[in-house]
Design a protein around this motif. Sequence first.
Motif, PDB file in Angstrom:
ATOM      1  N   VAL A   3      -5.081  -7.371   0.643  1.00  0.00           N
ATOM      2  CA  VAL A   3      -4.918  -8.682   1.273  1.00  0.00           C
ATOM      3  C   VAL A   3      -5.762  -9.697   0.517  1.00  0.00           C
ATOM      4  CG1 VAL A   3      -5.067  -9.984   3.423  1.00  0.00           C
ATOM      5  CG2 VAL A   3      -4.576  -7.524   3.479  1.00  0.00           C
ATOM      6  N   LEU A   4      -5.096 -10.761   0.029  1.00  0.00           N
ATOM      7  CA  LEU A   4      -5.783 -11.792  -0.739  1.00  0.00           C
ATOM      8  C   LEU A   4      -5.637 -13.144  -0.055  1.00  0.00           C
ATOM      9  CD1 LEU A   4      -3.935  -9.969  -3.111  1.00  0.00           C
ATOM     10  CD2 LEU A   4      -5.833 -10.921  -4.408  1.00  0.00           C
ATOM     11  N   LEU A   5      -6.692 -13.935  -0.114  1.00  0.00           N
ATOM     12  CA  LEU A   5      -6.690 -15.305   0.383  1.00  0.00           C
ATOM     13  C   LEU A   5      -7.416 -16.162  -0.639  1.00  0.00           C
ATOM     14  CD1 LEU A   5      -6.012 -17.286   2.690  1.00  0.00           C
ATOM     15  CD2 LEU A   5      -8.243 -16.739   3.694  1.00  0.00           C
ATOM     16  N   ASP A  33      -9.388  -7.916   2.318  1.00  0.00           N
ATOM     17  CA  ASP A  33      -9.275  -6.641   3.041  1.00  0.00           C
ATOM     18  C   ASP A  33      -8.266  -5.747   2.325  1.00  0.00           C
ATOM     19  OD1 ASP A  33      -9.746  -4.740   5.001  1.00  0.00           O
ATOM     20  OD2 ASP A  33      -9.635  -6.202   6.625  1.00  0.00           O
ATOM     21  N   GLU A  34      -8.249  -4.481   2.747  1.00  0.00           N
ATOM     22  CA  GLU A  34      -7.249  -3.522   2.283  1.00  0.00           C
ATOM     23  C   GLU A  34      -6.732  -2.759   3.496  1.00  0.00           C
ATOM     24  OE1 GLU A  34      -8.471  -0.904  -0.783  1.00  0.00           O
ATOM     25  OE2 GLU A  34      -8.734  -2.488  -2.288  1.00  0.00           O
ATOM     26  N   GLY A  57       2.306 -16.414   5.372  1.00  0.00           N
ATOM     27  CA  GLY A  57       1.468 -17.577   5.651  1.00  0.00           C
ATOM     28  C   GLY A  57       0.626 -17.928   4.431  1.00  0.00           C
ATOM     29  N   LYS A  58      -0.678 -18.083   4.647  1.00  0.00           N
ATOM     30  CA  LYS A  58      -1.575 -18.398   3.525  1.00  0.00           C
ATOM     31  C   LYS A  58      -1.995 -17.160   2.744  1.00  0.00           C
ATOM     32  CE  LYS A  58      -3.686 -22.466   5.719  1.00  0.00           C
ATOM     33  NZ  LYS A  58      -4.969 -23.065   6.193  1.00  0.00           N
ATOM     34  N   ARG A  96      -0.630  -7.590  -1.788  1.00  0.00           N
ATOM     35  CA  ARG A  96      -0.170  -6.836  -2.959  1.00  0.00           C
ATOM     36  C   ARG A  96       0.078  -5.387  -2.525  1.00  0.00           C
ATOM     37  NH1 ARG A  96      -0.343  -7.381  -8.455  1.00  0.00           N
ATOM     38  NH2 ARG A  96      -1.648  -9.247  -8.287  1.00  0.00           N
ATOM     39  N   TYR A  97       1.316  -4.943  -2.684  1.00  0.00           N
ATOM     40  CA  TYR A  97       1.698  -3.572  -2.322  1.00  0.00           C
ATOM     41  C   TYR A  97       1.422  -2.647  -3.503  1.00  0.00           C
ATOM     42  CZ  TYR A  97       4.795   0.413  -1.386  1.00  0.00           C
ATOM     43  OH  TYR A  97       5.312   1.673  -1.206  1.00  0.00           O
ATOM     44  N   LEU A  98       0.655  -1.602  -3.252  1.00  0.00           N
ATOM     45  CA  LEU A  98       0.301  -0.647  -4.302  1.00  0.00           C
ATOM     46  C   LEU A  98       0.655   0.761  -3.846  1.00  0.00           C
ATOM     47  CD1 LEU A  98      -3.196  -2.004  -5.397  1.00  0.00           C
ATOM     48  CD2 LEU A  98      -0.998  -2.328  -6.558  1.00  0.00           C
TER      49      LEU A  98
END
Length: 214
Positions: free
Chosen positions: A6-8, A14-15, A86-87, A91-93
């Motif tokens: 999870v990127l912002l 988070d992961e 949303g914001k 990234r799917y790994l």
Amino acid sequence: MEKLVVLLNKEIVDELVLDKGEVVLGRESGNDFQLNDSSVSRRHVKFTRIMSDFLVEDLGSTNGISLNGKAVSKQMLKSGDIIKVGKFRLRYLKEEPSGDGPVESQPVQEGAKAPAKAVKQKAVSRKATLHFVSGPDEGRVEELRKGLFTIGRPGEGVGTVTSRAAGFFLLHLGGELHPKVNGVAVEGGGAQLSDGDLIEVGEHRVRISIQSDG
């Protein structure tokens, strides 16, 4: 193992390990994972395991989702894909199982034949045609070369025909009614389809034709 990073604002916040058959993300705390921002709907997006891969699906959110910059409602994922919610960017790994490690090369003696290189077999390309023989969409014809195609009505029963390297498969995607192939109900593992099979999903009766391009 599959996970979402999870990127912002380009920072990892988070992961999330996708260790269940279904994972729902949204603004509400009751979801499997909470993205607490007004740009995210209460129940925004769902990730569903289909065999060894995951399907991402928008849950009727206000702002929708995009995959690698393109708006989608549902799509199968491949490792490295970026889903915008949303914001946030997710990234799917997918970590593939490692082998036995690198094999040390052996020197070739003078005059000896070099070991033969392994010949990589070319995958056979296939396409499928779905013929709706009865039900609400009687007479409809759809071609499927890759990805997936859903049949049915949410809340009652939904099946999906998905393309894999081994061929085409029918899976139960949701609802109380399980799809059938030639009269046999499809369970959790799905069913591989053959040319001429009859698919039943609720009121829909669909005949599949599978052709090889090679």
